[in-house]
Design an enzyme around this catalytic site. Structure first.
Site, PDB file in Angstrom:
ATOM      1  N   ASN A   1       0.751  -1.167  -0.076  1.00 23.34           N
ATOM      2  CA  ASN A   1      -0.001  -0.100  -0.145  1.00 23.34           C
ATOM      3  C   ASN A   1       0.839   1.186   0.028  1.00 23.34           C
ATOM      4  O   ASN A   1       1.900   1.297   0.373  1.00 23.34           O
ATOM      5  CB  ASN A   1      -0.910  -0.032   1.427  1.00 23.34           C
TER       6      ASN A   1
ATOM      7  N   GLU B   1      -1.775   1.994  -6.217  1.00 17.76           N
ATOM      8  CA  GLU B   1      -1.649   3.552  -6.012  1.00 17.76           C
ATOM      9  C   GLU B   1      -0.447   3.758  -7.442  1.00 17.76           C
ATOM     10  O   GLU B   1      -0.715   4.695  -8.072  1.00 17.76           O
ATOM     11  CB  GLU B   1      -0.874   4.015  -4.800  1.00 17.76           C
TER      12      GLU B   1
ATOM     13  N   ASP C   1      -6.236  19.716  10.862  1.00 16.96           N
ATOM     14  CA  ASP C   1      -6.217  19.034   9.860  1.00 16.96           C
ATOM     15  C   ASP C   1      -6.944  19.557   8.808  1.00 16.96           C
ATOM     16  O   ASP C   1      -7.102  21.017   9.034  1.00 16.96           O
ATOM     17  CB  ASP C   1      -6.681  17.389  10.265  1.00 16.96           C
TER      18      ASP C   1
HETATM   19  C1  LIG Z   1      -6.190  12.921   7.726  1.00 13.95           C
HETATM   20  C2  LIG Z   1      -6.782  11.945   8.519  1.00 13.95           C
HETATM   21  C3  LIG Z   1      -6.597  11.791   9.946  1.00 13.95           C
HETATM   22  C4  LIG Z   1      -7.883  11.149   7.799  1.00 13.95           C
HETATM   23  C5  LIG Z   1      -9.444  11.286   8.324  1.00 13.95           C
HETATM   24  O1  LIG Z   1      -9.926  10.101   8.127  1.00 13.95           O
HETATM   25  P1  LIG Z   1     -11.729  10.166   8.346  1.00 13.95           P
HETATM   26  O2  LIG Z   1     -11.843  10.204   9.807  1.00 13.95           O
HETATM   27  O3  LIG Z   1     -11.867   8.781   7.656  1.00 13.95           O
HETATM   28  O4  LIG Z   1     -12.030  11.319   7.576  1.00 13.95           O
HETATM   29 MN   LIG Z   2      -4.629   2.406  -0.389  1.00 12.22          MN
END
Ligand SMILES: C=C(C)CCOP(=O)(O)O
Ligand SMILES: [Mn+2]
Length: 437
Positions: free
Chosen positions: A146, A209, A255
């Protein structure tokens, strides 16, 4: 003063420096030679700026905002910005191919990991620490691999805490490795070709990817094997490492919503080797900035486009700026039945599991205009008939109103009633026959 880009050799378009050079040639890259601090200052200077190359962040090179707008993203992709969702939705993943190579520019300098040697930024007051924000973590276990972008908080010169959302690919591979009593081998790359970064930011089937990156570019993606068996693409900076069962407090971190995401115990990535170009250019991504939204949000648009096209004639999809380019989607369709908008709403939620609100509109509504979307809600929505609520479902952990991701999702059918368009269509002034201004 015209300067040649002080970033060394330029290779193919499928390269970090090739893109940087193209931006400089087009006059889109601002170089800053004065000393800039990695703590707060670089991040603050990047707000509202275009592509930046700081030549002296603690004596190191650091670039920002390379993909900070839809126009820059469109430039990297070679796709007109208004066609992005549709064009990306039509990319055939299987069209890409990988070429294994024996070396990579990041092997110019190899040594012990030392994160303090890199201009890793602390972006905001109150952050848990300096964060690597454009790093792609490549992991491999049980014949599966991944590549995805994870925020990584620096814990020391050879350790970071990575936010690994449960249920996503990296977290799943880690669980598999730990269940087998093993470590998860990883590679981390920073400063990669924009198409590789876009592909690694996209939710594609496990292990696809780099094929996707190759399909985006039409040329092979070259991967080199690290000593731990993980294959990584060319980069300015690369690390070899592993994840074991150790966890550490990660956060706070601002974030994509621009609000603070609070500390959680997250896996520690142990770095065992650091490799860089002779004079590496570190790529910093401003959390909640334009580049963050272009890379973490926009890649969901083709996924929604493709899923919604199974149930309706979709014209366009946009993750709106007001929705942090992540929580809100606008889907434009040519409606053929009254049942379609509801199906489009469900398809959108299925394609983007963190999506919170989705609005479906007709072709005459400009989805790039917040006023137009509001107009559609104001004149084409009857709340008790045209909205669907899904309470207590998994949305985004980044949504401040959610309880660690659990929220209520809302779909809005803001389309005209078929057969009654006459009462919805906006009347526009026209000049009388033959008259001109
Ligand atoms: C950048 C981050 C921590 C991914 C957030 O993932 P989600 O809670 O599925 O929106
Ligand atoms: Mn992936």
């Amino acid at each position: 003063m015209e300067r040649s880009l002080s970033v060394g050799g330029v290779s193919s378009s499928m390269s970090f420096r090739g893109f940087l050079h193209a931006l400089q040639e087009a006059g889109h890259l601002e170089e800053v030679d004065r000393p800039v601090s990695p703590s707060l200052e670089a991040a603050a200077l990047s707000v509202g700026a275009g592509p930046l190359l700081f030549n002296n962040v603690d004596g190191k090179k650091c670039c920002m905002n390379l993909l900070g707008t839809r126009d820059l993203l469109a430039r990297a992709l070679g796709i007109p910005r208004e066609d992005m969702a549709k064009a990306l939705a039509e990319i055939d993943l299987a069209g890409g191919w990988i070429r294994e190579v024996d070396s990579s520019p990041f092997m110019e300098a190899v040594g012990e990991p030392d994160l303090t040697a890199l201009p890793i930024l602390t972006h905001f007051r109150g952050d848990g620490g300096p964060y690597i924000t454009s790093g792609i973590v490549v992991s491999a276990f049980g014949g599966k691999t991944n590549a995805s972008v994870h925020r990584m908080m620096v814990l020391g010169k050879d350790r970071v805490a990575a936010r690994l959302v449960p249920g996503r690919h990296t977290s799943m591979l880690l669980q598999e490795a730990l269940a087998a009593g093993e470590r998860l081998p990883v590679g981390i790359v920073i400063g990669v070709d924009p198409l590789v970064l876009i592909a690694a930011s996209t939710r594609v089937p496990l292990g696809m990817e780099f094929q996707y990156a190759s399909a985006l570019s039409g040329s092979p993606v070259e991967l080199v094997a690290l000593d731990n068996g993980v294959f990584v693409p060319s980069a300015e900076i690369a690390f070899e490492g592993y994840i074991d069962g150790e966890r550490a407090s990660e956060g706070p971190f601002v974030d994509i919503t621009g609000t603070r995401d609070f500390p959680r115990m997250e896996p520690v990535i142990h770095l065992s080797k650091m490799m860089t170009r002779e004079v590496p250019i570190y790529h910093a991504l401003l959390p909640s900035g334009g580049e963050h939204k272009m890379l973490m949000g926009v890649p969901y648009e083709p996924l929604i486009f493709r899923a919604a096209s199974e149930v309706a004639e979709v014209k366009n999809v946009l993750l709106t700026e007001g929705g942090c380019s992540y929580l809100h989607a606008a889907v434009q369709i040519k409606k053929r039945s009254e049942a379609e908008p509801g199906k489009v709403i469900d398809a959108a939620f299925e394609a983007h599991k963190s999506l919170k609100h989705v609005i479906v509109v007709d072709e005459d509504v400009d989805i790039y205009s917040p006023e137009e979307l509001e107009y559609a809600v104001a004149t084409r929505v009857k709340g008790d008939e045209d909205m669907v609520l899904y309470p207590n479902v998994r949305g985004s952990t980044l949504d401040p109103r959610s309880v660690d991701g659990i929220t209520t999702k809302v779909g809005i059918d803001a389309t005209m009633t078929l057969g009654e368009e006459e009462k919805f269509l906006r009347v526009r002034p026209v000049l009388p026959e033959g008259r001109t201004f």
